[in-house]
Design a protein around this motif. Structure first.
Motif, PDB file in Angstrom:
ATOM      1  N   GLN A   1     -28.842  19.172 -11.653  1.00  0.00           N
ATOM      2  CA  GLN A   1     -30.024  18.824 -12.440  1.00  0.00           C
ATOM      3  C   GLN A   1     -30.429  20.064 -13.233  1.00  0.00           C
ATOM      4  O   GLN A   1     -31.095  20.965 -12.699  1.00  0.00           O
ATOM      5  CB  GLN A   1     -31.167  18.343 -11.558  1.00  0.00           C
ATOM      6  N   PRO A   2     -30.018  20.133 -14.498  1.00  0.00           N
ATOM      7  CA  PRO A   2     -30.275  21.330 -15.301  1.00  0.00           C
ATOM      8  C   PRO A   2     -31.744  21.738 -15.381  1.00  0.00           C
ATOM      9  O   PRO A   2     -32.048  22.921 -15.467  1.00  0.00           O
ATOM     10  CB  PRO A   2     -29.749  20.946 -16.690  1.00  0.00           C
ATOM     11  N   SER A   3     -32.660  20.780 -15.290  1.00  0.00           N
ATOM     12  CA  SER A   3     -34.082  21.123 -15.408  1.00  0.00           C
ATOM     13  C   SER A   3     -34.648  21.699 -14.108  1.00  0.00           C
ATOM     14  O   SER A   3     -35.759  22.221 -14.106  1.00  0.00           O
ATOM     15  CB  SER A   3     -34.885  19.888 -15.817  1.00  0.00           C
ATOM     16  N   ASP A   4     -33.903  21.630 -13.000  1.00  0.00           N
ATOM     17  CA  ASP A   4     -34.398  22.139 -11.728  1.00  0.00           C
ATOM     18  C   ASP A   4     -33.226  22.658 -10.893  1.00  0.00           C
ATOM     19  O   ASP A   4     -32.707  21.958 -10.023  1.00  0.00           O
ATOM     20  CB  ASP A   4     -35.131  21.041 -10.961  1.00  0.00           C
ATOM     21  N   PRO A   5     -32.796  23.899 -11.144  1.00  0.00           N
ATOM     22  CA  PRO A   5     -31.644  24.453 -10.422  1.00  0.00           C
ATOM     23  C   PRO A   5     -31.797  24.453  -8.903  1.00  0.00           C
ATOM     24  O   PRO A   5     -30.809  24.389  -8.182  1.00  0.00           O
ATOM     25  CB  PRO A   5     -31.544  25.884 -10.956  1.00  0.00           C
ATOM     26  N   GLU A   6     -33.024  24.509  -8.385  1.00  0.00           N
ATOM     27  CA  GLU A   6     -33.217  24.489  -6.937  1.00  0.00           C
ATOM     28  C   GLU A   6     -32.871  23.131  -6.339  1.00  0.00           C
ATOM     29  O   GLU A   6     -32.551  23.028  -5.165  1.00  0.00           O
ATOM     30  CB  GLU A   6     -34.655  24.891  -6.584  1.00  0.00           C
ATOM     31  N   TRP A   7     -32.956  22.079  -7.142  1.00  0.00           N
ATOM     32  CA  TRP A   7     -32.601  20.730  -6.684  1.00  0.00           C
ATOM     33  C   TRP A   7     -31.091  20.545  -6.648  1.00  0.00           C
ATOM     34  O   TRP A   7     -30.573  19.804  -5.820  1.00  0.00           O
ATOM     35  CB  TRP A   7     -33.230  19.696  -7.614  1.00  0.00           C
ATOM     36  N   SER A   8     -30.390  21.209  -7.536  1.00  0.00           N
ATOM     37  CA  SER A   8     -28.934  21.068  -7.627  1.00  0.00           C
ATOM     38  C   SER A   8     -28.284  21.487  -6.310  1.00  0.00           C
ATOM     39  O   SER A   8     -28.733  22.428  -5.659  1.00  0.00           O
ATOM     40  CB  SER A   8     -28.389  21.937  -8.767  1.00  0.00           C
ATOM     41  N   HIS A   9     -27.214  20.771  -5.937  1.00  0.00           N
ATOM     42  CA  HIS A   9     -26.556  21.071  -4.665  1.00  0.00           C
ATOM     43  C   HIS A   9     -25.135  20.516  -4.647  1.00  0.00           C
ATOM     44  O   HIS A   9     -24.793  19.616  -5.406  1.00  0.00           O
ATOM     45  CB  HIS A   9     -27.354  20.520  -3.492  1.00  0.00           C
ATOM     46  N   ALA A  10     -24.332  21.079  -3.776  1.00  0.00           N
ATOM     47  CA  ALA A  10     -22.951  20.638  -3.595  1.00  0.00           C
ATOM     48  C   ALA A  10     -22.837  19.856  -2.297  1.00  0.00           C
ATOM     49  O   ALA A  10     -23.665  19.994  -1.400  1.00  0.00           O
ATOM     50  CB  ALA A  10     -22.015  21.847  -3.561  1.00  0.00           C
ATOM     51  N   GLY A  11     -21.794  19.057  -2.220  1.00  0.00           N
ATOM     52  CA  GLY A  11     -21.544  18.306  -1.000  1.00  0.00           C
ATOM     53  C   GLY A  11     -20.084  17.920  -0.886  1.00  0.00           C
ATOM     54  O   GLY A  11     -19.420  17.710  -1.898  1.00  0.00           O
ATOM     55  N   ILE A  12     -19.618  17.863   0.336  1.00  0.00           N
ATOM     56  CA  ILE A  12     -18.266  17.385   0.615  1.00  0.00           C
ATOM     57  C   ILE A  12     -18.420  16.023   1.285  1.00  0.00           C
ATOM     58  O   ILE A  12     -19.227  15.864   2.209  1.00  0.00           O
ATOM     59  CB  ILE A  12     -17.503  18.341   1.566  1.00  0.00           C
ATOM     60  N   VAL A  13     -17.650  15.059   0.820  1.00  0.00           N
ATOM     61  CA  VAL A  13     -17.664  13.715   1.392  1.00  0.00           C
ATOM     62  C   VAL A  13     -16.418  13.570   2.258  1.00  0.00           C
ATOM     63  O   VAL A  13     -15.312  13.877   1.810  1.00  0.00           O
ATOM     64  CB  VAL A  13     -17.665  12.636   0.282  1.00  0.00           C
ATOM     65  N   TYR A  14     -16.631  13.123   3.481  1.00  0.00           N
ATOM     66  CA  TYR A  14     -15.530  12.927   4.429  1.00  0.00           C
ATOM     67  C   TYR A  14     -15.462  11.465   4.863  1.00  0.00           C
ATOM     68  O   TYR A  14     -16.497  10.804   4.988  1.00  0.00           O
ATOM     69  CB  TYR A  14     -15.740  13.764   5.695  1.00  0.00           C
ATOM     70  N   PHE A  15     -14.257  11.020   5.151  1.00  0.00           N
ATOM     71  CA  PHE A  15     -14.038   9.777   5.884  1.00  0.00           C
ATOM     72  C   PHE A  15     -13.628  10.177   7.288  1.00  0.00           C
ATOM     73  O   PHE A  15     -12.993  11.221   7.483  1.00  0.00           O
ATOM     74  CB  PHE A  15     -12.920   8.943   5.267  1.00  0.00           C
ATOM     75  N   VAL A  16     -13.949   9.344   8.259  1.00  0.00           N
ATOM     76  CA  VAL A  16     -13.479   9.556   9.625  1.00  0.00           C
ATOM     77  C   VAL A  16     -13.033   8.210  10.164  1.00  0.00           C
ATOM     78  O   VAL A  16     -13.710   7.196   9.974  1.00  0.00           O
ATOM     79  CB  VAL A  16     -14.558  10.230  10.514  1.00  0.00           C
ATOM     80  N   LYS A  17     -11.866   8.206  10.785  1.00  0.00           N
ATOM     81  CA  LYS A  17     -11.307   6.963  11.315  1.00  0.00           C
ATOM     82  C   LYS A  17     -11.280   6.947  12.839  1.00  0.00           C
ATOM     83  O   LYS A  17     -10.994   5.927  13.436  1.00  0.00           O
ATOM     84  CB  LYS A  17      -9.895   6.763  10.760  1.00  0.00           C
ATOM     85  N   VAL A  18     -11.561   8.091  13.454  1.00  0.00           N
ATOM     86  CA  VAL A  18     -11.535   8.213  14.920  1.00  0.00           C
ATOM     87  C   VAL A  18     -12.857   8.844  15.362  1.00  0.00           C
ATOM     88  O   VAL A  18     -13.209   9.922  14.902  1.00  0.00           O
ATOM     89  CB  VAL A  18     -10.352   9.115  15.371  1.00  0.00           C
ATOM     90  N   TRP A  19     -13.554   8.155  16.250  1.00  0.00           N
ATOM     91  CA  TRP A  19     -14.813   8.673  16.777  1.00  0.00           C
ATOM     92  C   TRP A  19     -15.058   8.068  18.147  1.00  0.00           C
ATOM     93  O   TRP A  19     -14.377   7.136  18.569  1.00  0.00           O
ATOM     94  CB  TRP A  19     -15.985   8.378  15.838  1.00  0.00           C
ATOM     95  N   GLU A  20     -16.079   8.592  18.826  1.00  0.00           N
ATOM     96  CA  GLU A  20     -16.494   8.071  20.128  1.00  0.00           C
ATOM     97  C   GLU A  20     -17.953   7.673  20.043  1.00  0.00           C
ATOM     98  O   GLU A  20     -18.724   8.284  19.314  1.00  0.00           O
ATOM     99  CB  GLU A  20     -16.337   9.146  21.212  1.00  0.00           C
TER     100      GLU A  20
END
Length: 133
Positions: free
Chosen positions: A50-69
Motif C-alpha cells: 500500500q504505497p500510501s501507508d508503508p507501515e501497512w505493507s507486508h509480506a507473507g508466505i502461503v503454504y499448503f499442508v496435506k498431513v496434520w494431527e
C-alpha cells in the motif's frame, strides 16, 4: 485486520522462528491442528503493498499442508471452517484473495506483489511470476 472476513491461518513471525515454524505455530494456535514445519509446502510468496501507508505493507508466505494431527476447533483467534474450492466465499474475503487464491488452487506456485489503494481494501494492480523460475 481482516475481522469479519474469511481468512487462512497465519500471523506474525516471532524471534528465532523460521517462516515454516511460524506457520505451523499459527495453525495450531488458530485451529488446534498440529503440522510439522517440514510438511508445509510453499505455494505463494506475496507482498501486499500500500504505497500510501508503508507501515501497512507486508509480506507473507502461503503454504499448503496435506498431513496434520488433530481435529479443527474454535479458538480465541478464529472459528475454522472448511470450504470446497468450488464453494469458497470470495465475496466475504479480501479483494486480493480473489486474485491469488484461485491461482494456487489450480496448482500454480506464485511470487508477486499486490497493490492496494488508500482504503487498504481495493486492489488496483498486481503482478505475479512462477515461484520456480
Amino acid at each position: 485486520m481482516g475481522f469479519g472476513k474469511w481468512n487462512g491461518f497465519g500471523g506474525k513471525i516471532e524471534a528465532g522462528e523460521t517462516m515454516r515454524e511460524c506457520a505451523a505455530r499459527e495453525l495450531f494456535e488458530e485451529s488446534g491442528l498440529k503440522a510439522r514445519p517440514e510438511d508445509l509446502i510453499p505455494v505463494g510468496d506475496l507482498y501486499f503493498h500500500q504505497p500510501s501507508d508503508p507501515e501497512w505493507s507486508h509480506a507473507g508466505i502461503v503454504y499448503f499442508v496435506k498431513v496434520w494431527e488433530g481435529t479443527p476447533a474454535e479458538t480465541e483467534e478464529m472459528q475454522p471452517k472448511w470450504f470446497l474450492p468450488s464453494e469458497f466465499p470470495y465475496e466475504d474475503m479480501w479483494m486480493a484473495d480473489r486474485v491469488w487464491l484461485p491461482m494456487i488452487l489450480k496448482g500454480e506456485r506464485i511470487r508477486g506483489t499486490i497493490y492496494f489503494d488508500k482504503d487498504g481494501e481495493t486492489v488496483y494492480d498486481y503482478e505475479f511470476e512462477d515461484m520456480d523460475q
